[in-house]
Each structure stands twice: as C-alpha cells, then as structure tokens.
Design a protein around this motif. Structure first.
Motif, PDB file in Angstrom:
ATOM      1  N   VAL A   1       0.831  -1.207   0.000  1.00  0.00           N
ATOM      2  CA  VAL A   1       0.000   0.000   0.000  1.00  0.00           C
ATOM      3  C   VAL A   1       0.868   1.260   0.000  1.00  0.00           C
ATOM      4  CG1 VAL A   1      -1.736   1.316   1.269  1.00  0.00           C
ATOM      5  CG2 VAL A   1      -1.903  -1.178   1.155  1.00  0.00           C
ATOM      6  N   GLY A   2       0.680   2.091  -0.995  1.00  0.00           N
ATOM      7  CA  GLY A   2       1.415   3.340  -1.117  1.00  0.00           C
ATOM      8  C   GLY A   2       2.773   3.204  -1.776  1.00  0.00           C
ATOM      9  N   LEU A   3       3.258   1.984  -1.938  1.00  0.00           N
ATOM     10  CA  LEU A   3       4.567   1.765  -2.551  1.00  0.00           C
ATOM     11  C   LEU A   3       4.465   1.176  -3.948  1.00  0.00           C
ATOM     12  CD1 LEU A   3       6.548   0.208   0.458  1.00  0.00           C
ATOM     13  CD2 LEU A   3       6.428   2.619  -0.251  1.00  0.00           C
ATOM     14  N   SER A   4       3.485   0.295  -4.147  1.00  0.00           N
ATOM     15  CA  SER A   4       3.357  -0.392  -5.422  1.00  0.00           C
ATOM     16  C   SER A   4       1.899  -0.796  -5.606  1.00  0.00           C
ATOM     17  CB  SER A   4       4.257  -1.634  -5.440  1.00  0.00           C
ATOM     18  OG  SER A   4       4.149  -2.325  -6.661  1.00  0.00           O
ATOM     19  N   ARG A   5       1.459  -0.881  -6.869  1.00  0.00           N
ATOM     20  CA  ARG A   5       0.063  -1.207  -7.124  1.00  0.00           C
ATOM     21  C   ARG A   5      -0.040  -2.438  -8.025  1.00  0.00           C
ATOM     22  NH1 ARG A   5      -3.261   4.113  -8.668  1.00  0.00           N
ATOM     23  NH2 ARG A   5      -2.363   3.660 -10.726  1.00  0.00           N
ATOM     24  N   PRO A   6      -0.823  -3.421  -7.641  1.00  0.00           N
ATOM     25  CA  PRO A   6      -0.967  -4.620  -8.468  1.00  0.00           C
ATOM     26  C   PRO A   6      -1.377  -4.315  -9.900  1.00  0.00           C
ATOM     27  CG  PRO A   6      -2.017  -4.938  -6.338  1.00  0.00           C
ATOM     28  CD  PRO A   6      -1.610  -3.501  -6.394  1.00  0.00           C
ATOM     29  N   GLY A   7      -2.304  -3.356 -10.041  1.00  0.00           N
ATOM     30  CA  GLY A   7      -2.781  -3.026 -11.382  1.00  0.00           C
ATOM     31  C   GLY A   7      -1.708  -2.440 -12.276  1.00  0.00           C
ATOM     32  N   ASP A   8      -0.704  -1.819 -11.683  1.00  0.00           N
ATOM     33  CA  ASP A   8       0.389  -1.242 -12.474  1.00  0.00           C
ATOM     34  C   ASP A   8       1.407  -2.307 -12.882  1.00  0.00           C
ATOM     35  OD1 ASP A   8      -0.848   1.166 -12.049  1.00  0.00           O
ATOM     36  OD2 ASP A   8       0.561   1.846 -10.512  1.00  0.00           O
ATOM     37  N   ILE A   9       1.517  -3.347 -12.083  1.00  0.00           N
ATOM     38  CA  ILE A   9       2.473  -4.414 -12.384  1.00  0.00           C
ATOM     39  C   ILE A   9       2.032  -5.203 -13.611  1.00  0.00           C
ATOM     40  CG2 ILE A   9       3.460  -6.578 -11.481  1.00  0.00           C
ATOM     41  CD1 ILE A   9       3.240  -5.357  -8.687  1.00  0.00           C
ATOM     42  N   GLY A  10       0.719  -5.267 -13.821  1.00  0.00           N
ATOM     43  CA  GLY A  10       0.200  -6.003 -14.970  1.00  0.00           C
ATOM     44  C   GLY A  10      -0.872  -7.005 -14.623  1.00  0.00           C
ATOM     45  N   SER A  11      -1.230  -7.124 -13.346  1.00  0.00           N
ATOM     46  CA  SER A  11      -2.274  -8.082 -12.975  1.00  0.00           C
ATOM     47  C   SER A  11      -3.643  -7.529 -13.362  1.00  0.00           C
ATOM     48  CB  SER A  11      -2.227  -8.377 -11.481  1.00  0.00           C
ATOM     49  OG  SER A  11      -2.556  -7.240 -10.731  1.00  0.00           O
ATOM     50  N   ASP A  12      -4.585  -8.438 -13.529  1.00  0.00           N
ATOM     51  CA  ASP A  12      -5.921  -8.075 -13.994  1.00  0.00           C
ATOM     52  C   ASP A  12      -6.954  -8.050 -12.881  1.00  0.00           C
ATOM     53  OD1 ASP A  12      -5.425  -8.147 -17.036  1.00  0.00           O
ATOM     54  OD2 ASP A  12      -4.646 -10.077 -16.362  1.00  0.00           O
ATOM     55  N   VAL A  13      -6.716  -8.835 -11.835  1.00  0.00           N
ATOM     56  CA  VAL A  13      -7.679  -8.925 -10.736  1.00  0.00           C
ATOM     57  C   VAL A  13      -6.944  -9.335  -9.463  1.00  0.00           C
ATOM     58  CG1 VAL A  13      -8.262 -11.284 -11.431  1.00  0.00           C
ATOM     59  CG2 VAL A  13      -9.808 -10.052  -9.910  1.00  0.00           C
ATOM     60  N   SER A  14      -7.397  -8.781  -8.343  1.00  0.00           N
ATOM     61  CA  SER A  14      -6.888  -9.158  -7.021  1.00  0.00           C
ATOM     62  C   SER A  14      -8.033  -9.106  -6.025  1.00  0.00           C
ATOM     63  CB  SER A  14      -5.799  -8.190  -6.527  1.00  0.00           C
ATOM     64  OG  SER A  14      -4.638  -8.248  -7.295  1.00  0.00           O
ATOM     65  N   HIS A  15      -7.938  -9.930  -5.013  1.00  0.00           N
ATOM     66  CA  HIS A  15      -8.807  -9.704  -3.854  1.00  0.00           C
ATOM     67  C   HIS A  15      -7.963  -9.033  -2.773  1.00  0.00           C
ATOM     68  CE1 HIS A  15      -6.943 -13.249  -1.900  1.00  0.00           C
ATOM     69  NE2 HIS A  15      -7.360 -12.693  -0.773  1.00  0.00           N
ATOM     70  N   LEU A  16      -8.625  -8.275  -1.942  1.00  0.00           N
ATOM     71  CA  LEU A  16      -7.970  -7.660  -0.792  1.00  0.00           C
ATOM     72  C   LEU A  16      -8.556  -8.260   0.474  1.00  0.00           C
ATOM     73  CD1 LEU A  16      -7.997  -3.867  -1.778  1.00  0.00           C
ATOM     74  CD2 LEU A  16      -6.181  -5.546  -2.154  1.00  0.00           C
ATOM     75  N   ASN A  17      -7.712  -8.732   1.347  1.00  0.00           N
ATOM     76  CA  ASN A  17      -8.180  -9.198   2.649  1.00  0.00           C
ATOM     77  C   ASN A  17      -8.338  -7.977   3.548  1.00  0.00           C
ATOM     78  OD1 ASN A  17      -8.283 -11.952   2.098  1.00  0.00           O
ATOM     79  ND2 ASN A  17      -6.116 -12.228   2.568  1.00  0.00           N
ATOM     80  N   LEU A  18      -9.532  -7.420   3.571  1.00  0.00           N
ATOM     81  CA  LEU A  18      -9.752  -6.234   4.394  1.00  0.00           C
ATOM     82  C   LEU A  18      -9.583  -6.562   5.875  1.00  0.00           C
ATOM     83  CD1 LEU A  18     -12.770  -4.464   2.662  1.00  0.00           C
ATOM     84  CD2 LEU A  18     -10.332  -4.261   2.184  1.00  0.00           C
ATOM     85  N   HIS A  19      -9.752  -7.850   6.230  1.00  0.00           N
ATOM     86  CA  HIS A  19      -9.544  -8.254   7.630  1.00  0.00           C
ATOM     87  C   HIS A  19      -8.065  -8.435   7.914  1.00  0.00           C
ATOM     88  CE1 HIS A  19     -10.171 -11.713   5.033  1.00  0.00           C
ATOM     89  NE2 HIS A  19      -9.508 -12.478   5.870  1.00  0.00           N
ATOM     90  N   LYS A  20      -7.229  -8.072   7.023  1.00  0.00           N
ATOM     91  CA  LYS A  20      -5.785  -8.075   7.258  1.00  0.00           C
ATOM     92  C   LYS A  20      -5.262  -6.659   7.050  1.00  0.00           C
ATOM     93  CE  LYS A  20      -5.178 -12.886   5.836  1.00  0.00           C
ATOM     94  NZ  LYS A  20      -4.449 -13.821   4.960  1.00  0.00           N
TER      95      LYS A  20
END
Length: 949
Positions: free
Chosen positions: A681-700
């Motif tokens: 968070v704040g350092l790198s973004r999955p969408g910028d790396i090239g991934s198409d979809v991610s889930h986020l564990n909001l409970h983490k």
C-alpha cells in the motif's frame, strides 16, 4: 525529512496510533538493520520498476473525532426503518451484555483462528456451544462453526451432496420457495462445474432419479411450512441426498430437519442476536448426518485431552482443510464467521431453550393477530399454516400499500406484481401491526390478547433441545457477564500481546474505527431495503471503492465476496466470464506455483479450472523456466495464473512483470492474490504491475479484526475490461452472485473506510514502510539464532520473514511445535507454523507493534534458542525439558515438582511478564486423540468430572 526522522511526526498525524514504533525507536531499529533511513531501506527492498510514481492522496488524514463526525454524517443519510421484508434477514435484539462483552470487546474480536488450541480455549468452548445448539435444533449429528451466509452454505451443501451421493445424476433440485438470493448463489456455484439446477415445486416437479440432491426451504420464503419427510425418503431411494435450509428460531416450535430424514441442514443464525448490518456479517450453519462429517466444509470444534488427561478443545479433522488438500480440496472455505457464531451461541445461553421458544411463540402469535385483521377485511392471506411470514394478495394496489407502509416507517416485501410479503420478528410490537393495517386501509386496534396458533399440527416439535447444562445456567446478568469474562480470560488476543502470524497480518483495529458498527443507522438496515433508504451506505461504498482503486491501480471493485477465499473464487469467475464473452470459454487451465496460498488451487478447482502446478526455485522464487514452459504448453487453453505478491516467502520477486507479460502473451489473465497487500500500500500497485484482478483481505491489510477466525471481507478489484463481469445483485436473474447480500458483510466495510480516513494516503504509505522495517528488525536480530530462510539479493525481507527451526530439530530434537508451545509460556501466539515450508515459522510483526513488544518477542525466541542449546550441551534433559513440556499451567505448580528444571524456568521464560503473565488454561493438547475420539458437541457435565479424576 522522512516521517521517521521528524521530531514532530507523532503529533502531526492521526495515523500515529496505528504505527507502533516512535520516531526515536525507528532510528534505533534502522541502526540495528544497517539502513541509513527508512526510505533507503525501502528502496533496497521494493524493486524500482514497480514503485508507485505518485503518492496516495485524498485529503488530509482526519483525527479520531473527525472520523467519528464523518461517520455520523454518513449514518444520518441512512433511513432506519422497521424492515419486515424477511428473506432470511430479521430484526433481532442483541442483549446489551452480549453487545458490550462480546461484539464490542477486543478480547473477542481481535483473536485469531484457534489453530493454537491451548490459547483459544475460551472461544473454542463458545463455538462448541454453537455446534451443540445447531445439532440440537436440527436433530443432526455434527455441526460446524461456521460458514459465511445462508446462500454460500446452500452452495456448499450442494457440493457436499454431489461428492457424497450414490446417485451419479448431474442435476440438483432447488425448492422454488428457497430465498431468491440463495437460488442465485447456488446457480453461480453450479454453472462452472456443469451441474444443472432445476428450480420447481418439490411435490410436483421433483424426479429423484434425475438429481444427486435437493434443497428445501423451511419455512419457505413466502411463509409455507411443509413436511418434506416423504420427498426426502424418495430421494434416498434413488441414491440422492437432501438439504433443508431451516430457520433455527422456527425449529424451537417446528419438527427438526433430522426428524424428517434430512442429510444436511443449513441456514443463518442472524436472528440469534446478530444485527442485520445491511447484509452481514452473520454466522451461517451446516449440520450433517455422522456419515458426512469428514466431507463437511468449514471448521469443526472437537473435544480432546491435554497432556494431563484434562479435557481440552481443539479444531478437529483439519486434514480436510484446503491448506492441506490444495487442488484436491472439496471447498475453499477459509474464514468462518467465528465472532458472530460466538454471539449466536451466547444468545442461546442467555435465553435458554424456554426463552428461545417463548420468543418464537410470541412472534408467531403476533403474526396470527396480523393475519386475522387482514382476513377480517377481505384480504386473501397465504399460507394457512405459517410461522412468522405470510404473503397477501393485494392486486393492483400493491404499490400504493408498499408506499403507505413506508410512510408508516415499515418496509414490506414486494412479491411479484400483486402480492406483499410480511415477516414478523423479535422486535415487532403492536404499534407495527396497527401501522401495517393502516397501510392496508384498515383502522383497527391490536388488542386481541388470545393465544391463537396457526402452526401445522403435524409439524409441531415434540423433541427436546438445548438440554446441556450450559443452556440452563443462571441467566442473571452477573453470572452471564462472568461466564463471558471467564472464557475471554482463557484466550490470547491482540489486546494482550503481539500475534506475529505470517501472511495473516494481525494489526491494530482502532476503537474509533469499530464504534460505528453498533450504531442503529448501520446495524439495523436490511440488505434489500430500498435504495432511497441507504444513501449513507452508498456514499461510503463509493468512496471506499475510489480509495481502493487508487491504492491498487484497478478500475472497479466488487464488495460482495465476504471472505478472502470468496474473493479468489469471485475473481476466477470474473475471468471465466470474460473469456466466455470473447468466445474463448474453452480456456480452463490455471497456473499456480507450489508456494501459493492453499485456497488458490482450491478456488480454481471450485470454478472447474484445471490446476497446473509451477515449481519454485531453491531461493523460493517462482521457477521462471518452468512457468514459461507451462504457459507455452497450455497456451491454447490458458485461462489464468495465480500468484501472491510479495511472495509467500516474504520477498518482492523481481519477475512479477515478466510473469504478467508471459501470461497475457498466451491469452491468459493474471490473478494476483492480495493477501500480502500490507507490504504494497502506497509503494506499489498490483494493477500497475500487470495483474488483472486481485482480492484484498480487508480483515488483514485494512484493519477489520479477525474475530477469532472471522468475519472477513475479500472484495475484488479488476481492470476495466473485467468490470462488466463482476458479481451482480443476488436478487437478479443470472447475476453471478457469490454471496447472499449485494455488498457481502457490508457493515464491516465501515472499519476499512474509517481506517483510510484516519490514516490518509501518507499515513497508509508510512504504515507499509514501518511494517517492512519491523520485519527486517526481527530478521536482523534473530538471524544468528534462526536462519532466515529466504531474503532478497541484498539480504532483506519484505513484511514477513521465515525463521528456519529445522536445524534446532536436527541438533536438539526440538520441533517447530515445541517452539510454538513454549512461546505460550512467554505470552505470545506462535507465528505461522510449517507454511509455506514445513518446520519453519513465518513471522509478520505488522506496523502496529512498538519496539518494546518486538524486543519482548525477540527475547522469547532467543531464550528458546538458548534452551535448545542447553539440550545439545546436556544441561537439559532431551525429553523432560521446558520446551517439550510447554505450555506450563498453574496446575503444574501444584504439589511436588519432579522436573529437572525449576518452576521459574518453566513459567517465567524470557519475554514473559512477571505480574501480568498469561497462563495457558490447559497443557499441550493431544491432536491425535481428538481425531480418533471425535466429539463435536458439549459433553455431559459428569464427563468433565471424570476427566479430572
């Protein structure tokens, strides 16, 4: 000047409460790891080619009071109505003692999944009470604790039928009186697996020879109460299995599913004192016949013994879990709704069987009085026999009546174009009945005090339930409060100590972020309330989605998945829908590294994908040659790859972009598991790396507490091309819904939104940096005693590190389990054991922990290493030593001490508090005994006496 170097930084940002080390402590820690500054440390860990170029920004971080004021503003935009819509969601009264001492108590909501049973005895007892409650009410042998919601429980039951039935038919029958959202989730689950779903009247349309199972709603969504005994018998004759979706409160007065011959019962315990919360979180249940217990999804609490032979609780049959079975798993269930199951169990303890039955009868009598008034004025009401729900034929005036009811402050259910549904609940009062009559054009007083019943005579319950003494304890509030306190004191949660679990991110859940969950403007909203009444929720959801999009680099989010594993499942379904829309529905291969989370291959299996395993290199990175070769080999059918970033072994691999490029070149989509987003968070973004979809564990990552194993939320972010294929409203046809409610467990999304407001973009980024600093500090301090299994070329780790304890076993015979249990004596929950590598500990301290707590953990680990060396040197006996005998209890101190080490060494190892020491309530639990002698409900009271003798 960096935050860590600023003299005034702690007082400049409201987020300081989330970041444990002070600036001065950070300087000491940076010196220990050999980094000149925090930014320099990060620059040496996170690859430059994936770094975020622009900072996160959405305005200044708010103070705690500012966040609470903002939440109040949004709350006031919701209209709190009396919702008598039903559909499995009901108004309920949470006893204040349970609200304050369970729901709002960090001793309960900050605990982790009870994988270390010795320090989880309190919540395990509460969950065993829950299982006993469910088994009794359903009259079935074994219950779990628990599942996510009624719809997903029904889908899991369908899958259980398919793999367990003798019938080899390819269809599943669904009662047309099932809740519509349940039907939608079942259809979603069945489609990718090629199972046909037949919806119809079980008494007219069911051909048992053509199905492997069937599900019936009891009572039905429109109020019908029917006996399925004969239908179930016909299914059994054809080798098929039966499921009954039952309201547990109705089961206090109606014949139990097990008494009809049902194989499986599922449902929701929401109305047992758990607020509606716009859809959740709520604990769903599943109960089964004994023959199905080893195939049942979810967690099962069982009874075993400890090293002294005393009774002790534990999670049973864990070899069923997806972490172990991976692509052979029958379910990807990971998060349970543990906190909500505890609340429901305490509701049953609080009221007892007589109290529950009284509540059910009172609701029914009120519904009867309502119906009598409607019938007296010519309305046709069905069914003739009902529990709490009826449907009224009103013809062309449906809209006018619904509008009039809303003007009275009441939501009724629109059924078709000419009917209205009404579902009474525990909160219904005479004033509500009279208001409904007025909406129907009836001027009448509810002054009928007669006790008339319209329950079906043949289905009245005659069997007993909740006979165990725990449901008959003195229910004076003093005794109830003490019982809940006693159970909480047996556990170790974040309010006592750091829980350094790798990959599970046990961070602070700030009180200010939690408070709004108890506000009626959020807790008392029905998930299918009209949009005009939920403007506050809509505003929160829009803003949270915008922030998550900015954080991740994705273009859209679905908030529907109500666990991380559900997010994986939803993400893969979205990828499948995208391929089908492009005429490439044949793509069904998913590449998954062996280091991936266990839920990844299980989720791929659930959507019908073929899992192709990719190897890892000796340093733990994905084997790129193997990945490239398998991507090319399966190019024609490649649907997706699933990777975890940073990697499961706690390092930012430098090949993430290349993996995305290879996958896209072969026509696949990239699923990046967001479990380790706390390092990005704040350092790198999955969408910028090239991934198409991610889930986020909001409970983490986003501060929702784990709740002793649940609740959780796993929303998925997608790139624009996948957005049209996200899950839809579960009330709509062909919605692709994965959960019962449109926004899953919507009420706990407030926590993550408040967290983002409290931290601001700068604070979130700082939290990520400090999480990485804390992990590297621990790795640096412990690397000489415990080899760090994986690190980057520069010798750094990301937000977690893997400590190798295998050398300790080779030299001293000390296992990773011994280390975990000895940490209990020091007052710590063990790090993640034996995953992703057997015989290791994966440590994630998170940014929330101050240096003093990190140092205490380090001292405890170094003390364990010293004890192991004492065994090697012959100073401690190889078998009779503090490590092998851990954890130590107060009972160990009673009587003669015959051990070759001192009481002080046993009970006060390095890191332990002298005054505020945590005492394990049991000695080491015997797991093998528990599985061989499976007991999954409360044993009779005399057995406790026998065990102690």
């Amino acid at each position: 000047m960096s935050y860590a170097e600023s003299k005034y930084a702690p007082y400049d940002f409201a987020n300081r409460r989330h970041i444990g080390p002070s600036p001065a402590e950070m300087t000491e820690m940076l010196n220990a790891v050999g980094a000149p500054s925090l930014d320099a440390l990060i620059d040496g860990i996170v690859p430059q080619d994936i770094r975020l170029k622009t900072p996160l920004t959405w305005g200044k971080a708010l103070s705690e009071q500012g966040v609470l004021n903002r939440l109040r503003e949004v709350a006031h935009r919701n209209r709190v109505m009396t919702s008598l819509i039903g559909q499995g969601y009901h108004g309920t009264v949470t006893p204040p003692a349970i609200q304050r001492n369970i729901f709002e108590n960090p001793a309960w909501y900050t605990a982790y999944t009870p994988y270390q049973p010795e320090i989880s005895q309190g919540r395990l007892e509460a969950l065993l009470n829950y299982q006993t409650m469910i088994s009794d009410l359903t009259a079935l042998d074994v219950a779990n604790a628990s599942l996510l919601d009624e719809g997903t429980a029904a889908a899991e039951a369908m899958a259980l039928c398919q793999r367990s039935a003798k019938s080899k038919a390819g269809a599943f029958f669904v009662d047309h009186h099932c809740h519509p959202q349940t039907i939608a989730v079942i259809e979603t689950r069945a489609a990718p697996l090629g199972w046909q779903v037949i919806v119809g009247d079980p008494f007219a349309d069911l051909d048992p020879s053509k199905v492997f199972g069937a599900i019936f709603q009891y009572p039905g969504t429109y109020g019908h109460v029917q006996d399925f005994t004969a239908v179930i018998a016909s299914l059994h004759a054809a080798g098929a299995l039966s499921v009954v979706a039952a309201d547990p409160l109705a089961l206090t007065v109606l014949k139990a599913p097990g008494e009809m011959g049902a194989d499986i019962a599922i449902g929701s315990t929401q109305r047992f004192g758990v607020p509606m919360g716009y859809g959740g979180p709520h604990a769903a249940y599943m109960a089964v016949k004994d023959a199905l217990k080893r195939n049942m999804p979810g967690r099962i609490v069982g009874v075993s013994i400890d090293a002294r032979g005393n009774r002790a609780y534990r999670l049973s049959l864990q070899t069923r879990e997806q972490h172990i079975r991976r692509e052979k798993a029958t379910s990807n269930v990971c998060t349970a709704q543990a906190l909500l199951a505890v609340m429901a169990s305490m509701y049953a303890v609080f009221h007892g069987p007589e109290g529950l039955k009284a509540i059910a009868e009172r609701i029914h009598r009120k519904a009867v009085r309502l119906v009598k008034g409607l019938e007296a004025h010519g309305y046709k009401v069905e069914p003739d026999a009902f529990f709490d729900t009826v449907t009224v034929e009103v013809g062309a005036v449906q809209g006018a009546i619904l509008k009039s009811a809303e003007a009275e402050g009441i939501n009724l259910r629109k059924v078709g174009t000419t009917k209205i549904g009404i579902a009474f609940d525990e909160r219904t009062r005479r004033s509500h009945t009279e208001a409904i009559w007025r909406a129907f054009g009836i001027d009448r007083k509810d002054d009928d005090l007669s006790h008339e019943y319209r329950l079906p005579e043949a289905l009245l319950r005659t069997s007993s339930y909740l006979t165990h003494p725990v449901f008959h304890m003195n229910r004076a509030e003093a005794e109830m409060t003490r019982y809940m306190r006693r159970l909480a004191d047996r556990d170790l949660a974040l309010d006592r100590a750091m829980i350094p679990l790798g990959s599970c991110t046990m961070k602070l859940n700030a009180t200010a972020e939690m408070m709004a969950l108890s506000w009626p403007e959020f807790s008392d909203v029905h998930p299918f309330a009209p949009d005009s009444q939920t403007a506050g929720y809509a505003e929160m959801l829009r803003d949270l989605e915008a922030k998550l999009c900015q954080i991740t680099g994705y273009d859209a989010f679905s908030m529907q998945p109500n666990s991380g594993a559900q997010g994986e499942y939803a993400g893969l379904l979205t990828i499948q829908a995208y391929h089908r829309a492009r005429g490439e529905g044949h793509r069904d291969v998913c590449l998954i590294p062996t280091s991936a989370h266990g839920t990844n291959p299980a989720s791929a299996q659930m959507v019908g994908m073929k899992v192709v395993v990719v190897g890892v290199a000796p340093n733990g990175d994905i084997d790129m040659a193997d990945f490239r070769a398998k991507a090319e080999q399966h190019a024609a059918n490649l649907a997706a790859c699933m990777i975890t970033y940073p990697s499961t072994h706690g390092v930012f691999e430098e090949t993430a972009r290349e993996i995305c490029e290879i996958t896209h070149r072969q026509g696949g989509q990239v699923y990046l598991d967001g479990a380790n987003m706390n390092a990005m968070v704040g350092l790198s973004r999955p969408g910028d790396i090239g991934s198409d979809v991610s889930h986020l564990n909001l409970h983490k990552t986003f501060a929702i507490p784990h709740g002793g194993g649940g609740p959780g939320m796993g929303p998925i972010g997608v790139k624009a091309h996948l957005a049209p294929h996200l899950p839809g409203n579960p009330q709509a046809a062909d919605s692709g819904a994965v959960s019962s409610a449109p926004y899953g467990s919507a009420s706990i999304l407030l926590i993550s939104w408040a967290y983002c407001l409290l931290m601001g973009g700068e604070g979130l980024t700082q939290a990520t940096k400090v999480a990485i600093l804390n992990a590297n500090y621990i790795a640096s301090r412990l690397k000489h005693a415990f080899p760090i299994l994986y690190s980057s070329k520069g010798g750094r780790v990301a937000h977690e590190c893997i400590l190798d304890t295998r050398v300790m076993k080779d030299r001293a015979g000390v296992t990773v389990d011994d280390v975990a249990k000895r940490l209990i004596d020091s007052g710590f929950h063990a790090p993640t054991m034996s995953w992703p590598v057997a015989g290791t500990l994966m440590v994630e301290p998170t940014e929330s922990e101050p240096k003093a707590e990190l140092d205490r953990f380090i001292a405890a680990m170094l003390g364990i290493a010293a004890e192991a060396e004492a065994i090697v040197a012959g100073k401690l006996d190889a078998e009779n030593n503090p490590l092998k005998r851990a954890p130590h209890t107060v009972e160990d101190l009673v009587g003669d001490w015959d051990r070759p080490y001192s009481r002080e060494a046993a009970c006060y190892p390095a890191g332990a508090f002298r005054v505020d020491k945590y005492w394990s309530p049991v000695n080491r639990v015997d797991n093998v005994y528990g599985d061989r002698h499976l007991i999954c409900s409360c044993p009779p009271l005399e057995s406790y006496v026998e065990a102690a003798e």
